[in-house]
Write an enzyme that holds these catalytic residues in place. Structure first.
Site, PDB file in Angstrom:
ATOM      1  N   GLU A  71     -10.140   1.839  37.560  1.00 23.12           N
ATOM      2  CA  GLU A  71      -9.595   0.516  37.827  1.00 23.12           C
ATOM      3  C   GLU A  71      -9.447  -0.270  36.521  1.00 23.12           C
ATOM      4  O   GLU A  71      -8.447  -0.952  36.302  1.00 23.12           O
ATOM      5  CB  GLU A  71     -10.501  -0.222  38.819  1.00 23.12           C
ATOM      6  CG  GLU A  71     -10.517   0.399  40.207  1.00 23.12           C
ATOM      7  CD  GLU A  71     -11.280   1.725  40.320  1.00 23.12           C
ATOM      8  OE1 GLU A  71     -11.019   2.466  41.275  1.00 23.12           O
ATOM      9  OE2 GLU A  71     -12.130   2.025  39.455  1.00 23.12           O
ATOM     10  N   HIS A  98     -17.497 -13.277  24.752  1.00 25.59           N
ATOM     11  CA  HIS A  98     -16.997 -12.640  23.531  1.00 25.59           C
ATOM     12  C   HIS A  98     -15.585 -12.102  23.647  1.00 25.59           C
ATOM     13  O   HIS A  98     -14.871 -12.027  22.643  1.00 25.59           O
ATOM     14  CB  HIS A  98     -17.920 -11.495  23.110  1.00 25.59           C
ATOM     15  CG  HIS A  98     -19.262 -11.969  22.642  1.00 25.59           C
ATOM     16  ND1 HIS A  98     -20.179 -11.115  22.086  1.00 25.59           N
ATOM     17  CD2 HIS A  98     -19.841 -13.196  22.650  1.00 25.59           C
ATOM     18  CE1 HIS A  98     -21.270 -11.785  21.775  1.00 25.59           C
ATOM     19  NE2 HIS A  98     -21.087 -13.050  22.110  1.00 25.59           N
TER      20      HIS A  98
END
Length: 170
Positions: A71, A98
């Site tokens: 996925e 991040h």
């Protein structure tokens, strides 16, 4: 927040749990399927969910499969998508802080529903840190514009026009 959901048969049950939870929390959900436990091919459902984010129809997407890896690969084929496979709350937090991940991929066969809900809460609530991470995210975005042909190391042109060595970032 408007959230797209996409899964294959392996993630169907957890997707339904997540959908109920998200709606209960006041989010708008677009369910791109699948709609049963019948075996199916995850790209048919993951790609449209990721595309909805890339086209601005949804703010973020949650994609689910057996491991979350396939996925993740499919979602990251969509220009503008930064999908992260997450397996605990800290990874979910870092994917936002991040990497400014706009899609999260979860392995339904690897984590519980309870952990999935906690990861999603962390992922939805964590802002992007910006700062030193902003240049890296810009460089990821620049890669969307690159040719499909691989280039030798150091020849990739980033949005800042610099290679890692030239930019001084390590």
């Amino acid at each position: 927040m408007k959230i797209a959901l996409g899964t294959d048969h392996a993630g169907y049950e957890i997707k339904e749990e997540i959908k109920r939870y998200l709606i209960g929390e006041g989010h708008e959900v677009s369910d791109f399927g699948t709609y049963s436990n019948e075996p199916c091919d995850y790209p048919d459902f993951i790609y449209p969910a990721a595309l909805a984010v890339a086209q601005g129809e949804c703010d973020r997407a949650i994609v689910i499969g057996g491991s979350g890896n396939g996925e993740n690969i499919v979602a990251n084929k969509v220009r503008g998508i930064r999908c992260a496979v997450c397996w605990n709350e800290e990874i979910a937090r870092l994917s936002r802080a991040h990497n400014d991940a706009n899609v999260i991929s979860i392995g339904a066969r690897t984590v519980s529903v309870e952990l999935t809900v906690r990861m999603i809460d962390v992922w939805l609530e964590t802002p992007f840190d910006g700062g030193r991470h902003a240049l890296r995210v810009q460089k990821i975005a620049a890669l969307d514009k690159c040719s499909q042909e691989p280039l030798p190391a150091g020849e990739v042109s980033y949005s800042a026009g610099l290679t890692r060595q030239e930019s001084g970032h390590r």
